[in-house]
Design a protein around this motif. Sequence first.
Motif, PDB file in Angstrom:
ATOM      1  N   ASN A  36      43.397  39.421  52.597  1.00 51.79           N
ATOM      2  CA  ASN A  36      44.314  40.078  51.674  1.00 51.79           C
ATOM      3  C   ASN A  36      43.669  41.383  51.232  1.00 51.79           C
ATOM      4  O   ASN A  36      42.753  41.404  50.440  1.00 51.79           O
ATOM      5  N   SER A  37      44.191  42.504  51.776  1.00 51.92           N
ATOM      6  CA  SER A  37      43.531  43.777  51.537  1.00 51.92           C
ATOM      7  C   SER A  37      43.543  44.166  50.063  1.00 51.92           C
ATOM      8  O   SER A  37      42.656  44.853  49.595  1.00 51.92           O
ATOM      9  N   VAL A  38      44.566  43.738  49.324  1.00 52.07           N
ATOM     10  CA  VAL A  38      44.599  44.075  47.910  1.00 52.07           C
ATOM     11  C   VAL A  38      43.489  43.353  47.160  1.00 52.07           C
ATOM     12  O   VAL A  38      42.837  43.903  46.298  1.00 52.07           O
ATOM     13  N   ALA A  39      43.249  42.095  47.546  1.00 53.45           N
ATOM     14  CA  ALA A  39      42.268  41.293  46.820  1.00 53.45           C
ATOM     15  C   ALA A  39      40.853  41.831  46.974  1.00 53.45           C
ATOM     16  O   ALA A  39      40.019  41.615  46.118  1.00 53.45           O
ATOM     17  N   PRO A  47      44.856  51.005  49.396  1.00 56.16           N
ATOM     18  CA  PRO A  47      44.360  51.712  50.571  1.00 56.16           C
ATOM     19  C   PRO A  47      45.551  52.263  51.351  1.00 56.16           C
ATOM     20  O   PRO A  47      46.618  51.655  51.386  1.00 56.16           O
ATOM     21  N   VAL A  48      45.381  53.413  51.936  1.00 54.63           N
ATOM     22  CA  VAL A  48      46.453  54.070  52.677  1.00 54.63           C
ATOM     23  C   VAL A  48      46.253  53.833  54.163  1.00 54.63           C
ATOM     24  O   VAL A  48      45.126  53.896  54.674  1.00 54.63           O
ATOM     25  N   ALA A  49      47.344  53.539  54.871  1.00 51.85           N
ATOM     26  CA  ALA A  49      47.260  53.279  56.308  1.00 51.85           C
ATOM     27  C   ALA A  49      48.518  53.812  56.984  1.00 51.85           C
ATOM     28  O   ALA A  49      49.579  53.927  56.372  1.00 51.85           O
ATOM     29  N   ALA A  50      48.385  54.148  58.256  1.00 51.72           N
ATOM     30  CA  ALA A  50      49.543  54.549  59.042  1.00 51.72           C
ATOM     31  C   ALA A  50      50.422  53.324  59.281  1.00 51.72           C
ATOM     32  O   ALA A  50      49.910  52.208  59.431  1.00 51.72           O
ATOM     33  N   PRO A  51      51.735  53.482  59.322  1.00 55.39           N
ATOM     34  CA  PRO A  51      52.622  52.325  59.509  1.00 55.39           C
ATOM     35  C   PRO A  51      52.263  51.481  60.728  1.00 55.39           C
ATOM     36  O   PRO A  51      52.250  50.241  60.657  1.00 55.39           O
ATOM     37  N   LEU A  86      49.347  50.937  51.533  1.00 54.35           N
ATOM     38  CA  LEU A  86      50.412  51.914  51.307  1.00 54.35           C
ATOM     39  C   LEU A  86      50.667  52.657  52.611  1.00 54.35           C
ATOM     40  O   LEU A  86      49.859  53.477  53.045  1.00 54.35           O
ATOM     41  N   ILE A  87      51.789  52.350  53.265  1.00 50.85           N
ATOM     42  CA  ILE A  87      52.042  52.896  54.602  1.00 50.85           C
ATOM     43  C   ILE A  87      53.090  54.000  54.607  1.00 50.85           C
ATOM     44  O   ILE A  87      53.247  54.701  55.621  1.00 50.85           O
ATOM     45  N   PHE A  88      53.810  54.168  53.504  1.00 53.10           N
ATOM     46  CA  PHE A  88      54.827  55.225  53.433  1.00 53.10           C
ATOM     47  C   PHE A  88      54.909  55.673  51.991  1.00 53.10           C
ATOM     48  O   PHE A  88      55.146  54.865  51.090  1.00 53.10           O
ATOM     49  N   ARG A 257      53.867  55.437  37.149  1.00 51.58           N
ATOM     50  CA  ARG A 257      53.856  56.087  38.459  1.00 51.58           C
ATOM     51  C   ARG A 257      54.505  55.149  39.479  1.00 51.58           C
ATOM     52  O   ARG A 257      54.480  53.913  39.308  1.00 51.58           O
ATOM     53  N   ALA A 258      55.025  55.714  40.544  1.00 51.52           N
ATOM     54  CA  ALA A 258      55.626  54.884  41.592  1.00 51.52           C
ATOM     55  C   ALA A 258      54.593  53.946  42.204  1.00 51.52           C
ATOM     56  O   ALA A 258      54.890  52.790  42.513  1.00 51.52           O
ATOM     57  N   VAL A 259      53.355  54.409  42.348  1.00 53.71           N
ATOM     58  CA  VAL A 259      52.328  53.557  42.950  1.00 53.71           C
ATOM     59  C   VAL A 259      51.993  52.387  42.032  1.00 53.71           C
ATOM     60  O   VAL A 259      51.648  51.286  42.500  1.00 53.71           O
ATOM     61  N   ASP A 260      52.127  52.576  40.728  1.00 50.06           N
ATOM     62  CA  ASP A 260      51.892  51.472  39.805  1.00 50.06           C
ATOM     63  C   ASP A 260      53.076  50.515  39.769  1.00 50.06           C
ATOM     64  O   ASP A 260      52.907  49.314  39.524  1.00 50.06           O
ATOM     65  N   MET A 261      54.272  51.028  40.019  1.00 51.95           N
ATOM     66  CA  MET A 261      55.418  50.146  40.218  1.00 51.95           C
ATOM     67  C   MET A 261      55.166  49.245  41.429  1.00 51.95           C
ATOM     68  O   MET A 261      55.458  48.039  41.403  1.00 51.95           O
ATOM     69  N   ALA A 262      54.606  49.836  42.490  1.00 49.50           N
ATOM     70  CA  ALA A 262      54.295  49.049  43.690  1.00 49.50           C
ATOM     71  C   ALA A 262      53.260  47.967  43.388  1.00 49.50           C
ATOM     72  O   ALA A 262      53.311  46.870  43.953  1.00 49.50           O
ATOM     73  N   LYS A 263      52.335  48.253  42.483  1.00 48.22           N
ATOM     74  CA  LYS A 263      51.354  47.234  42.103  1.00 48.22           C
ATOM     75  C   LYS A 263      52.036  46.036  41.447  1.00 48.22           C
ATOM     76  O   LYS A 263      51.638  44.888  41.670  1.00 48.22           O
ATOM     77  N   LEU A 264      53.048  46.308  40.633  1.00 45.99           N
ATOM     78  CA  LEU A 264      53.779  45.203  40.011  1.00 45.99           C
ATOM     79  C   LEU A 264      54.472  44.359  41.075  1.00 45.99           C
ATOM     80  O   LEU A 264      54.477  43.122  40.992  1.00 45.99           O
TER      81      LEU A 264
END
Length: 408
Positions: A36-39, A47-51, A86-88, A257-264
């Motif tokens: 689990n990359s988030v963990a 972390p940012v990655a290409a799709p 985060l791919i997009f 922030r949108a990225v913090d929305m994604a965290k939720l």
Amino acid sequence: MESPMPLPTCQALTLTCATAIASTLSTYAATPASSNSVAVQASPDFPVAAPETVGVDSRPLVQLSEMIRKENLDVRSFLVVKDGKLIFERYSKGLTRNHNYELYSITKNVTALAAGVLVDEGKSRLDEKVAPILTQARPDLKEALTDKQAIELRHVLSMSTGLVYNFKPTDDPIYYGAPDRLKLAAETTPKVAPGTAFDYTDVNPILASATLGADAGMPLQNFAEAKLFKPMGMSHYAWERADDKGLVSSGWGLRLRAVDMAKLGQLVLTGGRWDGKQIVSQAWVRTMTAPTSAPWYGYYWWINDIVATEPETHAMGFKGQFIVVLPERNAVVVMTSMLPIEGGLRESKNVLAIRRMVNDYVLPALSNPAHAKSTPASRKALARELELASQHQGQAEAPADPTDTPKL
């Protein structure tokens, strides 16, 4: 308030899919930290990655962005997280990752998570009566709360208190002047018995904010900061629009922030875990995302109203703010926007827009691993489109409020 009918394609699947959400979320919650990359991440953001590195076909995502530009939609951010990466990450003209946005009713979803922490800590209970708690905090409202003794926290969180508020079309003090929102909520009239009917009204999150704040022993926004925002590495957050007595609504006013929305969304996806820590219990996530007063509604979280063909839960805010959790895809989708509000609660034009985006573009991108091969051409196409998106400013189609301006 009119209750729109469910999606026709979802009628036979809603209860099945809603029940399956809890099971699928539990599967991801049990995923070992090593996979689990988030963990295991060290960064406060993803972390940012290409799709293509996670088996996602970038072409439908490019097409989605092109569609947004061609139709001149005011989509301010659009993010896709897959497998904790985060791919997009698409922003419109002048916006960056660090801009925050007024989330409107997504404030409710954060409130539900805060409620879960309080339940986990034994400070709140779903069956607790809210009137005695509020009376202790505000003795001056004792008489107004007399006819609300049967209302429990579960009713407040599931939009089933049975209370009616006479909303005015403009300059309503429950939203704007707001000298004392809790007094307005306490003076509402019971229409039906608590727990008997779903009725989406912004009286309920006012009661939630006051009750949960009393349980926490501090304002709800301070509790959320201590238990959610800071532990999850969020920044540029603000919970604004408190009334003259200092009470925020838990129905609007939160900026993230949108990225913090994604965290939720990721927190819900992984059964309450973030960065190796259990922020809220897996049991609460299951409870929160299971049907309560309606087959498509849990505790402030919506169920299978964006995707009807597989488990899905989401947070939804006025004018087109969304966090969509796709458990079977191990993915989260986020959008902030200023899209049309006409059409009713569950059939407004902004809801139709996110359904189209997720079902016609995001799901095909997540469903095509055979074509998810990174090539110089695919990388160039994605980079070029994101550059074009960053120069595009869509036409706002919702009435603008000063709080709608993104902030740093």
